[in-house]
Motif scaffolding. Structure first.
Motif, PDB file in Angstrom:
ATOM      1  N   LEU A 160       0.823  -1.213   0.000  1.00 17.86           N
ATOM      2  CA  LEU A 160       0.000   0.000   0.000  1.00 17.86           C
ATOM      3  C   LEU A 160       0.855   1.259   0.000  1.00 17.86           C
ATOM      4  CD1 LEU A 160      -2.883  -0.761   2.531  1.00 17.86           C
ATOM      5  CD2 LEU A 160      -2.948  -0.835   0.034  1.00 17.86           C
ATOM      6  N   SER A 161       2.027   1.187   0.660  1.00 17.11           N
ATOM      7  CA  SER A 161       2.858   2.389   0.783  1.00 17.11           C
ATOM      8  C   SER A 161       3.413   2.849  -0.560  1.00 17.11           C
ATOM      9  CB  SER A 161       4.004   2.135   1.763  1.00 17.11           C
ATOM     10  OG  SER A 161       4.829   1.074   1.286  1.00 17.11           O
ATOM     11  N   SER A 162       3.408   1.953  -1.562  1.00 15.18           N
ATOM     12  CA  SER A 162       3.863   2.361  -2.894  1.00 15.18           C
ATOM     13  C   SER A 162       2.716   2.915  -3.739  1.00 15.18           C
ATOM     14  CB  SER A 162       4.499   1.161  -3.624  1.00 15.18           C
ATOM     15  OG  SER A 162       3.532   0.127  -3.828  1.00 15.18           O
ATOM     16  N   ILE A 163       1.475   2.749  -3.246  1.00 11.97           N
ATOM     17  CA  ILE A 163       0.290   3.223  -3.972  1.00 11.97           C
ATOM     18  C   ILE A 163      -0.288   4.477  -3.317  1.00 11.97           C
ATOM     19  CG2 ILE A 163      -2.050   2.609  -4.701  1.00 11.97           C
ATOM     20  CD1 ILE A 163      -1.094  -0.339  -4.676  1.00 11.97           C
ATOM     21  N   LEU A 164      -0.282   4.467  -1.981  1.00  9.42           N
ATOM     22  CA  LEU A 164      -0.761   5.614  -1.217  1.00  9.42           C
ATOM     23  C   LEU A 164       0.454   6.281  -0.574  1.00  9.42           C
ATOM     24  CD1 LEU A 164      -3.775   3.917   0.636  1.00  9.42           C
ATOM     25  CD2 LEU A 164      -3.817   5.146  -1.541  1.00  9.42           C
ATOM     26  N   ARG A 165       0.741   7.504  -0.973  1.00 10.42           N
ATOM     27  CA  ARG A 165       1.908   8.191  -0.427  1.00 10.42           C
ATOM     28  C   ARG A 165       1.793   8.316   1.086  1.00 10.42           C
ATOM     29  NH1 ARG A 165       1.657  13.216  -4.346  1.00 10.42           N
ATOM     30  NH2 ARG A 165      -0.468  12.405  -4.554  1.00 10.42           N
ATOM     31  N   SER A 166       2.858   7.962   1.763  1.00  2.00           N
ATOM     32  CA  SER A 166       2.831   7.814   3.215  1.00  2.00           C
ATOM     33  C   SER A 166       2.358   9.074   3.936  1.00  2.00           C
ATOM     34  CB  SER A 166       4.233   7.431   3.708  1.00  2.00           C
ATOM     35  OG  SER A 166       4.232   7.291   5.118  1.00  2.00           O
ATOM     36  N   HIS A 167       2.822  10.259   3.503  1.00  2.00           N
ATOM     37  CA  HIS A 167       2.472  11.485   4.222  1.00  2.00           C
ATOM     38  C   HIS A 167       1.024  11.909   3.994  1.00  2.00           C
ATOM     39  CE1 HIS A 167       3.220  13.254   0.267  1.00  2.00           C
ATOM     40  NE2 HIS A 167       2.664  14.378   0.698  1.00  2.00           N
ATOM     41  N   LEU A 168       0.355  11.237   3.033  1.00  2.00           N
ATOM     42  CA  LEU A 168      -1.044  11.549   2.763  1.00  2.00           C
ATOM     43  C   LEU A 168      -1.996  10.570   3.449  1.00  2.00           C
ATOM     44  CD1 LEU A 168      -0.912  12.459  -1.059  1.00  2.00           C
ATOM     45  CD2 LEU A 168      -0.735  13.971   0.922  1.00  2.00           C
ATOM     46  N   VAL A 169      -1.478   9.786   4.379  1.00  2.00           N
ATOM     47  CA  VAL A 169      -2.272   8.750   5.040  1.00  2.00           C
ATOM     48  C   VAL A 169      -2.231   8.956   6.557  1.00  2.00           C
ATOM     49  CG1 VAL A 169      -2.527   6.280   5.462  1.00  2.00           C
ATOM     50  CG2 VAL A 169      -1.859   7.099   3.185  1.00  2.00           C
ATOM     51  N   LEU A 170      -3.405   8.901   7.195  1.00  3.71           N
ATOM     52  CA  LEU A 170      -3.535   8.865   8.659  1.00  3.71           C
ATOM     53  C   LEU A 170      -3.975   7.456   9.020  1.00  3.71           C
ATOM     54  CD1 LEU A 170      -3.667  10.505  11.387  1.00  3.71           C
ATOM     55  CD2 LEU A 170      -6.115  10.741  10.931  1.00  3.71           C
ATOM     56  N   MET A 224      -4.904   7.814  15.576  1.00  3.55           N
ATOM     57  CA  MET A 224      -6.175   8.473  15.914  1.00  3.55           C
ATOM     58  C   MET A 224      -6.880   7.737  17.055  1.00  3.55           C
ATOM     59  SD  MET A 224      -8.487   7.308  12.621  1.00  3.55           S
ATOM     60  CE  MET A 224     -10.002   7.330  13.559  1.00  3.55           C
ATOM     61  N   THR A 225      -6.078   7.246  17.993  1.00  8.30           N
ATOM     62  CA  THR A 225      -6.632   6.550  19.150  1.00  8.30           C
ATOM     63  C   THR A 225      -7.036   7.556  20.221  1.00  8.30           C
ATOM     64  OG1 THR A 225      -4.468   6.335  20.187  1.00  8.30           O
ATOM     65  CG2 THR A 225      -5.161   4.558  18.709  1.00  8.30           C
ATOM     66  N   GLU A 226      -7.687   7.069  21.277  1.00 10.93           N
ATOM     67  CA  GLU A 226      -8.110   7.935  22.376  1.00 10.93           C
ATOM     68  C   GLU A 226      -6.913   8.575  23.076  1.00 10.93           C
ATOM     69  OE1 GLU A 226     -10.631   5.891  25.060  1.00 10.93           O
ATOM     70  OE2 GLU A 226     -12.193   5.476  23.579  1.00 10.93           O
ATOM     71  N   SER A 227      -5.752   7.905  23.030  1.00  7.44           N
ATOM     72  CA  SER A 227      -4.567   8.423  23.710  1.00  7.44           C
ATOM     73  C   SER A 227      -3.741   9.367  22.834  1.00  7.44           C
ATOM     74  CB  SER A 227      -3.679   7.260  24.180  1.00  7.44           C
ATOM     75  OG  SER A 227      -3.255   6.480  23.054  1.00  7.44           O
ATOM     76  N   ALA A 228      -4.193   9.610  21.589  1.00  5.05           N
ATOM     77  CA  ALA A 228      -3.427  10.478  20.685  1.00  5.05           C
ATOM     78  C   ALA A 228      -3.348  11.884  21.252  1.00  5.05           C
ATOM     79  CB  ALA A 228      -4.081  10.491  19.310  1.00  5.05           C
ATOM     80  N   GLU A 229      -2.190  12.510  21.077  1.00  2.73           N
ATOM     81  CA  GLU A 229      -2.001  13.882  21.524  1.00  2.73           C
ATOM     82  C   GLU A 229      -2.412  14.852  20.423  1.00  2.73           C
ATOM     83  OE1 GLU A 229       1.999  14.380  22.778  1.00  2.73           O
ATOM     84  OE2 GLU A 229       1.791  13.052  24.531  1.00  2.73           O
ATOM     85  N   ALA A 230      -2.982  15.973  20.817  1.00  2.00           N
ATOM     86  CA  ALA A 230      -3.503  16.941  19.847  1.00  2.00           C
ATOM     87  C   ALA A 230      -2.424  17.403  18.886  1.00  2.00           C
ATOM     88  CB  ALA A 230      -4.110  18.141  20.588  1.00  2.00           C
ATOM     89  N   GLU A 231      -1.223  17.678  19.396  1.00  2.57           N
ATOM     90  CA  GLU A 231      -0.158  18.214  18.534  1.00  2.57           C
ATOM     91  C   GLU A 231       0.257  17.223  17.462  1.00  2.57           C
ATOM     92  OE1 GLU A 231       4.316  20.184  18.910  1.00  2.57           O
ATOM     93  OE2 GLU A 231       3.165  19.692  20.715  1.00  2.57           O
ATOM     94  N   SER A 232       0.482  15.959  17.847  1.00  2.00           N
ATOM     95  CA  SER A 232       0.903  14.952  16.870  1.00  2.00           C
ATOM     96  C   SER A 232      -0.222  14.616  15.903  1.00  2.00           C
ATOM     97  CB  SER A 232       1.389  13.693  17.591  1.00  2.00           C
ATOM     98  OG  SER A 232       0.355  13.151  18.403  1.00  2.00           O
TER      99      SER A 232
END
Length: 599
Positions: A151-161, A166-174
């Motif tokens: 998938l990483s060769s089809i979907l550019r890595s920086h364009l993917v979340l 995006m878990t409950e423990s994710a920090e707002a800044e990151s």
């Protein structure tokens, strides 16, 4: 939290688990100045991106969300993905390509507005003056799974979340950094509030407050739109019965038009829009026809609809004239429905504007026309504009006529149509009329209008020696405003007595001002001044309104006629002119108010 204008978390939203989880993260991890739209149609082809985010300093971001697991992806290439579902394999478009196409559709709409694009002579002339980007959210695949996969060769890595970002423990800044790393091009930009409103007006023309710009895609310097609360209400109107209490100029009719357009695309049966005022019916029908909805959205005055029902189902029309005839006609329809000659449930949705002028029997009849399967009813109400209050008993409740809107009632308090000066004058004149009145949720409150914050010219009052001089004064005012660039069709003249109208029409004819007397015809597309009664003006608005013959009121009932003048005055968006050639309690009060504002 982000401001949601439409949300997958709202009741009735058909959202995936991943979309709901992402929306929850937006609510928890984004600041208030983020605007978020979920699954809204954009562009000329009404495409539906999953999420559109707008931030004044960051720009615009389009996101496509997929709940796929790595194991469910059978095959993937730059054009399409084959995904295994419980019902078998399905081929779907590459989600990044989907997001790219949605983003480009949005950008094309916005770049057409010179006020949102870089000016001629700039290195990037014609391109948006703020950043934009697109990306994909994979809610079932972690970053650790994604990076070593094909998938990483089809979907550019920086364009993917990914799922673990995006878990409950994710920090707002990151979390936010992941979103804004999707921008291939970033530059310093700060959208102003007028620019944000302009983006909303271009992407969603149905949100425009000004009637003259509702269908106008030309370069209009001031594209006023519903505020964020109004837009959220318009988009969140779900199934069931809904009641909106709104002050004059709060955008009720605009919400109704938005709702009609939305339902026309989703329901098989036609939508019925009922109003009291013939001129408003003509105007709304013109808007729907311009959008290709003439066949799916039926707009009628209540009595015109009754007459059409009698003819369609071969029910003899009653004898009589005037009010006696109209009352008999409504009675004939009710009896025909009761005996099954006129069928119930004819419409997928019933939308009622000017509900404050409908008597209970009318509302009860309208509810019976609603298909119980879709059960979509919207009633717009403003008791301060009720000029036929005798139609409704004091003990009225919506439940008594079959409208079940408890828990689904909204109140719009802010007036966006009028300048603060016009609203202050109209409200002060009708102060006793507008004293707030509470009611339980199934009753009818009386809501005082709040100013929208738009400044303008003070209302002007002219004392004249005769009705002819009033007409001459108004003619001169309209001609001067037209010379300053105001179109004729943006001018309305409200008269208080037939002989005043006759003098106005005579003066306009002599001065060669183009006009229509609304009792004879109404062509919304024609560029001319409209001459009308206060009753006919209900639901309409004009940049300039002149009220002629104020001294001939009150004639019979002071309270009801105060309502009429309040309605007339609040039709004006920018300029209000009042004339009088006779001393009365109304004319004296209006003169004092205008003099006080001019001091």
């Amino acid at each position: 939290m982000a401001t949601f204008l439409s949300s997958p978390l709202s009741a009735g939203a058909r959202a995936s688990n991943g979309e709901r989880r992402l929306a929850t993260r937006f609510a928890e991890l984004l600041e208030d100045d983020y605007l978020c739209w979920y699954d809204v149609p954009v562009g000329p082809q009404y495409q539906h991106p999953d999420f559109v985010l707008l931030h004044p300093a960051r720009g615009l971001l389009v996101l496509e969300v997929k709940d796929w697991s790595l194991e469910s992806i059978v095959d993937a290439n730059p054009e399409s993905f084959t995904v295994a579902f419980g019902t078998g394999h399905k081929v779907q478009s590459n989600p990044l390509e989907q997001a790219r196409q949605y983003a480009h559709a949005i950008v094309r709409v916005l770049e057409a507005d010179p006020l949102l694009a870089n000016p001629v002579g700039d290195d990037y002339a014609g391109k948006l003056n703020f950043p934009w980007a697109y990306g994909v959210v994979l809610t079932g695949i972690t970053r650790r799974q994604f990076e070593p996969s094909e998938l990483s060769s089809i979907l550019r890595s920086h364009l993917v979340l990914c799922k673990d970002e995006m878990t409950e423990s994710a920090e707002a800044e990151s979390f936010q950094k992941r979103l804004w790393d999707m921008f291939n091009v970033r530059f310093a930009s700060r959208l102003t509030l007028p620019q944000v409103d302009r983006i909303r007006a271009r992407l969603f023309p149905e949100l425009r407050v000004s009637q003259r710009s509702l269908l106008d895609d030309s370069v209009v310097p001031d594209l006023r739109v519903m505020d964020l609360q109004q837009e959220a209400i318009a988009r969140s109107l779900g199934e069931g019965h809904r009641v909106i209490h709104g002050v004059a100029g709060s955008g009720k009719t605009l919400i109704l038009a938005y709702r009609a357009q939305f339902l026309a695309r989703t329901l098989a049966k036609p939508i019925l829009v009922l109003v009291f005022n013939k001129a408003l019916a003509v105007w709304l029908a013109h808007q729907m026809a311009e959008r290709g909805l003439r066949d799916s959205v039926h707009i009628r005055t209540f009595h015109a609809w009754c007459k059409a029902q009698l003819k369609l189902y071969h029910v003899p029309e009653p004898a009589g004239t005037g009010q006696q005839f109209y009352d008999a006609m409504v009675g004939a329809v009710i009896r025909a429905v009761d005996r099954g000659q006129i069928p119930r449930a004819q419409y997928g949705a019933v939308l009622i504007d000017e509900g404050h002028d409908f008597n209970p029997d009318w509302l009860r009849l309208a509810v019976q026309m609603l298909d119980p399967e879709s059960n979509s009813l919207l009633l717009l109400y403003d008791d301060a504009q009720s000029i036929y209050a005798a139609n409704r008993p004091k003990s009225f409740s919506f439940r008594s006529v079959g409208i079940s809107a408890v828990g689904r009632t909204k109140i719009l308090r802010r007036n966006y149509r009028n300048t603060d000066e016009i609203l202050a004058c109209a409200s002060a004149f009708a102060r006793d009329l507008l004293s707030p009145k509470d009611a339980d949720e199934d009753g009818v409150p009386l809501v005082s209008p709040e100013p929208g914050g738009r400044k303008g010219a003070r209302p002007r009052f002219y004392d004249a020696r005769s009705v002819r001089e009033e007409a001459a004064c108004i003619t001169q005012e309209l001609q001067q405003l037209h010379d300053r660039g105001v179109p004729w069709k943006e001018m309305g003249v409200v008269y208080t007595a037939p002989f005043v109208a006759e003098e106005l029409c005579r003066e306009f004819t002599e001065a060669r001002l183009p006009f229509e007397w609304l009792k004879e015809q109404f062509d919304p597309a024609r560029d001319c001044v409209r001459v009308m009664t206060a009753q006919s003006s209900k639901g309409l608005q004009y940049q300039v309104v002149a009220v002629a013959g104020a001294g001939f009121m009150p004639y019979r009932d002071e309270t009801e006629e105060a309502r009429l003048l309040y309605v007339a005055m609040t039709r004006a968006t920018d300029e209000l002119v009042i004339t009088s050639s006779k001393r009365s309690t109304f004319s004296q009060r209006l003169k004092e108010l205008c003099d006080l504002m001019a001091a």
